[in-house]
Write an enzyme that holds these catalytic residues in place. Sequence first.
Site, mmCIF file in Angstrom:
data_model
loop_
_atom_site.group_PDB
_atom_site.id
_atom_site.type_symbol
_atom_site.label_atom_id
_atom_site.label_comp_id
_atom_site.label_asym_id
_atom_site.label_seq_id
_atom_site.Cartn_x
_atom_site.Cartn_y
_atom_site.Cartn_z
ATOM 1 N N ASP A 1 0.613 -1.456 -0.251
ATOM 2 C CA ASP A 1 0.156 0.196 0.170
ATOM 3 C C ASP A 1 0.650 1.179 0.135
ATOM 4 O OD1 ASP A 1 -1.256 -2.055 0.949
ATOM 5 O OD2 ASP A 1 -2.247 -1.339 2.624
ATOM 6 N N GLU B 1 -10.292 -2.269 4.883
ATOM 7 C CA GLU B 1 -9.042 -2.131 4.868
ATOM 8 C C GLU B 1 -8.875 -0.342 3.784
ATOM 9 O OE1 GLU B 1 -6.588 -6.073 4.562
ATOM 10 O OE2 GLU B 1 -6.692 -4.922 2.873
#
Length: 607
Positions: A151, A320
């Site tokens: 990420d 998420e």
Amino acid sequence: MNKNSKIAALSLLLAALPASASDNCVTVEHLGTNNTLVRVNSDSPLLILPVQESVDDAAVRLLVDGKYERTFYIRLAKSKVDYTVPVDISKYAGHDVVLNVLTSQNRSSVREAKDDVCWSNIRLNDSFDSSNREKYRPAYHHTPLWGWMNDPNGMYYDNGTWHLYYQWNPYGSKWQNMTWGHSTTKDLINWEHHPAAIEPQAMGSIFSGSAVMDKNNTAGFGSDAVVAMYTTADASQTQSIAHSHDGGMTFELYPGNPVITLETEARDPKMFYNDKTGEWNMTLAHALDHEMLFFSSKDLKNWTLNGSFGKVAAQGGVWECPDLFELAMPDGSSKWVLICNLNPGGPFGGSGVQYFTGDFDGKTFTSDLDANGNVPTKWLDFGKDNYALVSWYNAPDNRRTALGWMSNWQYAADVPTMQFRSANTLPRDLSLFTDTEGMVRVASAPAPEVEALRGSLVKKSGSASISKKGRTYALPADNDGICEICLSLDSPSTNVDITLSNPQGEKVVLTYNATDRTLSFDRTQSGRTDFSLDFPAVTVAPTFESNGKVSLRMFIDRSSIEVFANGGRSCMTNLVFPSQPYTSLRLATAKGSARLNSLEIYNINAE
Ligand code: FRU
């Protein structure tokens, strides 16, 4: 970022380190079957460790002057060296550095750690050669110089510089040792790489999070403070803060950490300053509960939980990496957008970026509903390889610029790269539009800066008829698998195939479906697909046409293709691994004819 500037960036980084002799002053003492001490007697700044991808992790305890410093995990080579990674030990110059290495237990008793090839391949050096040796490394997308990346984190813009942190394993190309890596750019194209910004600590490794500039010194760390909040992940997931006073290069941990604890998994805090309420807001993923939690704070340290949104729409996996921001509507009103990355449960399996449009009152989010009164599932990208997308804090000119990790948890660890794993998407500017059914949606178009990548125009075609026979155009031959293609069709009344192929017969087929007004992306024969059963796929996107035209902008960068349709109303991001670059573009109808309005093929300036 191109190869040479990557090397230049690393050399710059190393120029700051003391230039000392590169004597290999490493002594190795085997203490037992699985335990080895490596003593470093040198002031060289980098310790170069050999990695073998197929072996298990060794746990390395770093001791400085006999005192425990930290632990990291690395697949130290047993029978062959796949690649090496550097460990920056410059800050311990003048001190005794010892690695207490516990190699994995699953070896037969006749073969002890001392037989492993890693010991004779550990080196000290003044520099690390990160030049690209891999054909699938992108030429103009952000990648880490080495190691695994997932990420994007902590993105903020300050005074001409776009900061990008990212989930990084500096010790190998698989998910492990989560650290905030750090890169910056002034033009959203060329990236400079910096040393790790936040490293794993006793509270846990450093998962995803965000960063803000606290200009009014609400936290008391100083008005120059950049404050990051991230998830400390160990036996539990808690939220911690850290502050930087050197423009985001290094961070001091807040001694009162963690600032938020919850009973179940919660992660990836995304903060912003809410001008309307005069408070900080933060959205936190309550991962297993399929909801996002909304907190507020006056000082970035004490947080109040105000509300939640979730248990609706796509809930196939964990929720998420949230993001929450307001965007202007074309009529001057505005809507809030809540991004809920989801894995698995994405539109084509594995990871996907789900979002909701609606209202946020500083405490809770209310979603727009569809014509049947349900909360609709909306996807930001109709490919398989855009995940954990979040936006920059404080982007200039009211822009909402975002990027995502260009992979999918289904196979991210298996893609055929070695010394690095994963790139980020091109930066994209987000905006709102209303579709023909009256639903408000988010468009994501390449950031305007990306146009500076355009090199020479290698092919231009005006209006032309396309038939079943097809028209073939050469892609730039000397570009090593990188180019930009722009084409526009009158909304066809017959299906049209847009095929990228190479002489090996590998191809990507984009098909415009005239009945459904969709565009599909078939990568089942795109090249190497055998590394995961989940990789071969056909992804399908609505085209959201508005003016009787289909315009496509495609960016090819060796192992990725990003397709933006109709100004970003629809986009698809998909990885591909052709054995040789695609060399030709073919347009053909299934039957009848279609009208090509224009075609432009550009070289990319990235070397
Ligand atoms: C999303 C994610 C986050 C987490 C991070 C760990 O890809 O699972 O929720 O913070 O990766 O690396």
